[in-house]
Design an enzyme around this catalytic site. Structure first.
Site: not given
Length: 1168
Positions: A468, A789, A793
């Site tokens: 990310d 996070d 996800d």
């Protein structure tokens, strides 16, 4: 379930109730049965019995706005009456149980039997004992004293067996303890937001009591049951309880029931807690499951049967609880991962990590070889003896001689078993476990909290990391640095006086009201530090902007408290914007919106000019603005957010559910550029990854220009290279065919060059990860790590080989789905994980190199010695000692080597790289040659060299000879020095490099040396040792030191010349294909080793020691029980579920083995 009370659990609580009944307006029982209801039934029941949720709050003596007073006596009383929010853990195995388990080892059992027979025979003195006719070819009748000592060997074997068992049991015990410690640490870290005495505080989940007002928001895993009081747009994924994958919309008047263990997928709100711990829905299921692994299966079936028979009028959802029971595992149960991993171990016998697969295969091969060798040894000894005694010397078999002959046979049998014991590397599983446990403990210091042991080792093989951007590569401290307000593009924060007052007021209101009220900017903790950002970081950036404009958002919020907000459209990955509707004093409505600029600007038709008046904003103007304002901001790596508003008339009231019409015709107030600076240590960490052969890809929801700018800053892409940066939309067009189906070949064309995927949805992330993992484009299967996070996800984290969740910013759902939690949210901790993973692999290779040398030498010595001299030069007890130091101690010493940066200089090993490389094979055989040469020299001409009596052909109970003691001592000395050689496996020259950084290693080598001195000098009869002179000791040590010199000689031989050396312990391609349809019976050993794709569940078989071949076989035979059938059935559903998972990231199932019933109709699951 309400009617079948689990009496033992509730009896004491009920006794309390009768005493305190009057204090609260409702009893625990009432609340529990209320929570059993769903939807409209629940609403009706609340109306009839209590009136409304407010009334329930009054009865529980709590205020929906202020929360509980939070005084200690009040909290205590609530805990007493309604129970604590804590599910009692399963009892750990006692030390004795572990000892009993260790005793199940087949080789040990054989030894015990042999030792007991030997003991029995030594006490049995038949009359024929004195008969000279029985004393066989070896002649030399022993004197009385020796015959008395015959029992010692048997006793010594038993003693050493006890030693081995205790060491094993102790290891298992400490491992279990460590694991529990880890688990409780995960739990203590889990906090939840509640309101107490009007203050919003975070408290540990276990502290929550009935009557607490909890604030729930997107991404939470609910810690207790409760009733929804107020909130907006709350959607919950209840699949973990009901098996329904659709998200359930919660509202006060339609469905206010919030259940523990379910996930908030959207929105936010408040709930009043009504049931905690064993009384919550999750708790009830856990209680039904009961403790203890064996009973689990029985109860499990029983639990489901009862579920089916529970009063039929109860809602259908109940019926699935039994089936779903196995699936849910909220972090808060105190047994946490422990139980679920044990269960995983039971269910997924077949799922092994790469390393485990390779090791089991190797252990089995070695075990087979050992069995053959020991069988041959025994047969040769017996034949030689019988032929020699009865054929050559033509002795009759006298009845009174029988015991003497039997004693000989037992001795031969013991020698055979000894060969087997030395051949089987039972230290292997121990080494793996120690190495993993040690690494996990140390990784805690490096901010990696490992939830599944094998993730640590898989990480060493990682070839790709999909990361990310926000919070992982960047600091996640958002600050507004540019703004476009009133037709002016300000490159830094504008002067408040330059902004029109009307615009300013709108701006402050839009930001203050249209953001979660939990988001705040607090004064810094220390002088000179930055202000603390609490809550959503993007919103913090915007609030910070308001403060920078010398305005204050607090008065606006207190004037318009959260309860007064008319309607809120919360942010989600589809909308990519957030809007809040408020009622103005004149009864009309105003909606404030904010979100990604390209999305919100598309919906704007007006924009505020310098005078604060709206002017027309045409598509042409918009394209202009994108070119002149948004793209330049994005190219500086800024995230652009547009703030807008819209007014609605009071009548007719708009249809709020028709989102498309509502979120349109907006008026743009301003566009801001938010900077999220790259973490200073990230570029270096990424460079290390690239050097170590790991490709880093960035997957982000941000605009492509912003993403590209940050990727260049981080060093993910270097200008001038051949790489791809795609947006989610284009990525999807490229990988799908005309029918819109994803094709693997198309993904294979893209992923090798893809470095940045921008504006991507959670589904894209999952698709990319799955595409890379399933790709056959490269000769090695890619091993992919993913960081995430957000709740969205979840699917990608679970699909990946290793999922990293953020410890600080991560939601509970992401943590549930992950394998490793980064406690500092920092990308450079991932590099540490790679280092530790590679270190585990190397430690095990070091241990193997050492262990196999010992095995080869000891087996050959025992075998040839037995065949030529009828007696193994190394006695059973000595062999066991060698086995103990070689296995247990060496595994401790070599498995605890700390990692070095040099580990990051080589490419990943990959899945089908053999465990034992050519270099290691060269070392093993080279050292074996040296050791065998010297031992045989000593065996056959040693007595002449040292001028001592020969130890060969000694009679049955003769005293230990110096000759054989020297052989034993030399053997151990060579092993000790070879242990130092084993510290390097890639053919390095300097074997002492960094030896003092590992105190454990030094301690063990010196300790072993000390014990060896004691054994030789004072071991006497039990160890078959005679004390040695100093000069003899010097010779033994000198020969041992020769190992180090010889190691240098071996290092000089180039490995490339030795083409004939075979590598061992590789997983072939064939075994990587999961042939799930295979029959269980065919699935003896080899298929079990098949490297199955680590699917939804991470295997945890590291807990059970893989032992000798036979034990492994049995495990698989017993694996074919009730769950075997389910497992085959689920292998089909689990694939279809992989797709279903996209919609509900919370299939954080305990066992996918039981997840098949969730796809059956409710009734069938009930009968399951």
């Amino acid at each position: 379930m309400g009617d079948m009370t689990n009496s033992d659990f509730y009896s004491k609580n009920q006794r309390n109730e009768s005493g305190h009944g009057g204090e609260f307006g409702c009893t625990m029982e009432e609340l529990r049965s209320l929570m059993e209801l769903r939807g409209t039934e629940a609403v009706v029941k609340i109306k009839e019995t209590y009136g409304d949720t407010e009334a329930i709050c009054r009865r529980l003596k709590t205020s929906p706005v202020e929360g509980l007073p939070g005084t200690a006596p009040d909290l205590e009383k609530r805990k007493q009456i309604f129970g604590q929010n804590f599910i009692p853990p399963k009892k750990p195995k006692t030390f004795l149980q572990l000892v009993w388990e260790a005793l199940q080892d087949v080789t040990l059992i054989i030894l015990e039997i042999a030792a007991i027979i030997s003991l029995g025979l030594s006490f049995y003195h038949p009359p024929g004992e004195s008969n000279e006719g029985c004393a066989t070819a070896q002649g030399g009748a022993e004197d009385e004293g020796e015959a008395e000592a015959g029992w010692i060997e048997g006793a010594a074997i038993l003693l050493s067996v006890i030693c081995v068992v205790l060491v094993t049991a102790f290891n298992d015990w400490s491992k279990e303890k460590q694991f529990r410690g880890l688990q409780s640490r995960i739990e203590q870290e889990q906090k939840f937001t509640v309101v107490r005495a009007g203050q919003v505080v975070q408290i540990p989940v276990a502290e929550i009591v009935v009557g607490d007002i909890a604030q729930i928001k997107y991404g939470d895993l609910l810690p207790a049951d409760g009733l929804f009081i107020q909130g907006n747009d709350l959607k919950i994924d209840e699949s973990s309880l009901t098996g329904e994958s659709d998200q359930v919309r919660k509202s006060v008047d339609k469905d206010p029931m919030l259940l523990s263990g379910t996930h908030v997928m959207e929105g936010s709100g408040r709930m009043v807690v009504t049931a905690v711990g064993v009384n919550s829905q999750t708790g009830i299921i856990f209680t039904l499951l009961g403790a203890g692994g064996e009973e689990e299966e029985k109860k499990d079936k029983k639990g489901k049967m009862q579920d089916g028979t529970v009063d039929a009028s109860q809602s259908k959802a109940k019926q699935q609880d039994g089936a779903a029971a196995m699936e849910m595992q909220p972090l808060k149960s105190a047994e946490g991962g422990d139980a679920d991993d044990k269960k995983k171990a039971n269910m997924h016998k077949k799922e092994k990590s790469v390393l485990q697969g390779k090791l089991t295969k190797l252990a089995v091969q070695i075990g087979k070889a050992g069995l053959v060798m020991s069988a041959i040894t025994v047969i040769i000894l017996v034949l030689y003896f019988t032929v020699d005694t009865f054929v050559v010397n033509k002795k009759p078999w006298l009845p009174e001689c029988t015991p003497v002959y039997v004693q000989y046979f037992v001795k031969f049998f013991i020698i055979g078993v000894t060969v087997l014991v030395v051949a089987v590397p039972e230290g292997l599983p121990l080494a793996v476990t120690i190495s993993l446990a040690y690494s996990v403990k140390k990784m805690m210091k490096d901010n990696n909290l490992v939830r599944h042991l094998d993730a640590c080792e898989t990480m060493g093989n990682a070839t790709a990391i999909c990361s990310d951007k926000t919070g992982t590569l960047t600091t996640n401290r958002m600050t507004v640095v540019q703004a476009y307000i009133g037709d002016v593009h300000y490159k830094e924060i504008p002067d408040p006086s330059s902004i029109n007052a009307k615009t300013m007021e709108l701006l402050v209101n839009a930001i203050a009201i249209n953001s979660a009220y939990t988001t705040k900017i607090l004064p810094p903790e220390k002088e000179g530090a930055l202000p603390r950002q609490v809550g959503n970081k993007t919103e913090c950036g915007l609030l910070g902007f308001v403060l920078d404009l010398k305005q204050d958002y607090e008065p606006v919020r207190s004037q318009m408290p959260e309860e007064k907000l008319y309607k809120v459209y919360t942010f989600n990955s589809v909308r990519k914007s957030m809007s809040t509707v408020i009622k103005l004093p004149d009864e009309s409505f105003r909606m404030y919106s904010k979100g990604a600029s390209e999305i919100v600007l598309k919906k704007c038709c007006k924009i505020l000019n310098a005078a604060g008046e709206p002017r027309v904003f045409r598509p042409r103007d918009r394209d202009d603005m994108v070119k002149k304002v948004i793209e330049p901001m994005a190219c500086d790596g800024l995230r652009t957010i547009c703030v807008a508003f819209r007014d609605f008339p009071s009548s007719p009231e708009p249809d709020w559910d028709n989102e498309n019409d509502i979120l349109n015709d907006l008026t743009c107030i301003c566009v801001v550029g938010i900077e999220d600076p790259v973490r200073p240590e990230v570029p270096e960490a990424i460079r290390k990854c690239q050097r170590a052969g790991i490709t880093v890809r960035m997957v982000t929801g941000d605009n492509i220009n912003t993403a590209r700018a940050i990727a260049i800053k981080c060093g993910i892409i270097h200008p001038g290279e051949d790489f791809l940066c795609l947006e989610g939309k284009e990525f999807n067009q490229r990988i799908r065919n005309e029918k819109g189906e994803i094709e693997q070949e198309r993904i294979d064309k893209i992923w090798p060059k893809l470095r940045v995927l921008a504006r991507s949805s959670p589904t894209d992330k999952h698709t990319l990860v799955k595409g890379i993992i399933d790709s056959t484009h490269t000769e090695q299967r890619q091993v992919v790590a993913v960081t995430g996070d957000g709740t969205n996800d979840g699917p990608a984290l679970k699909k990946a080989d290793v999922g990293f969740a953020m410890g600080i910013a991560g939601t509970d759902v992401a943590k549930e789905a992950s394998d490793i939690i980064l406690t500092d949210d920092n990308f450079s901790s991932i590099v540490k994980a790679v280092m530790w993973g590679r270190n585990v692999y190397d430690s095990i290779s070091k241990f193997l190199q050492f262990q196999l040398t010992v095995n080869v030498v000891a087996v050959i010595v025992a075998f040839t010695g037995a065949c030529i001299t009828q007696d193994s030069p190394l006695k059973a007890v000595q062999m066991l000692w060698v086995n103990l130091i070689m296995d247990t101690f060496a595994s401790l010493a070599l498995a605890t080597e700390p990692p070095t940066e040099t580990l990051l200089l080589r490419k990943p090993y990959g899945r089908n790289k053999p465990l034992i490389s050519r270099t290691m094979m060269k070392n093993i055989l080279g050292h074996a040659v040296y050791q065998l040469t010297l031992i045989f020299t000593l065996l056959f001409v040693g007595e002449k060299m040292f001028q001592i009596d020969s130890g060969r052909n000694a009679p049955l109970h003769s005293p230990p000879s110096e000759h054989y003691t020297i052989i034993f001592n030399t053997f151990v000395m060579m092993q000790l020095f070879n242990e130092i050689n084993a510290r390097k496996i890639h053919g390095e020259r300097n074997v002492f490099d960094g030896i003092f950084r590992n105190p454990i290693f030094c301690t063990i080598v010196l300790g072993t040396f000390a014990i060896q001195i004691v054994i030789v000098q004072f071991g006497g009869k039990p160890f078959s040792c005679a004390p040695l002179q100093l000069d003899q000791w010097m010779w033994c040590i000198f020969i041992g030191l020769g190992e180090l010199v010889w190691g240098q000689v071996i290092a000089t031989i180039p490995t490339s010349r030795l083409k004939f050396l075979k590598e061992a312990g590789r997983l072939t391609q064939k075994e990587e294909i999961p042939e799930e349809e295979l029959n269980e019976d065919v699935e003896e050993i080899d298929h079990a080793e098949r490297e199955l794709r680590r699917g939804q569940i991470l295997w945890f078989r590291g807990l059970n020691r893989i032992q000798t071949q036979i034990e492994v076989v049995n495990t698989f035979k017993s694996g074919a029980s009730f769950q075997g059938a389910l497992r085959r059935q689920s292998s089909v559903t689990s694939q279809s579920q992989d797709v279903a998972n996209l919609s509900s990231p919370s299939h954080v199932s305990l066992s996918n083995a039981l997840s098949s019933p969730t796809s059956l109709p409710p009734a069938a699951a009930g009968q399951g």
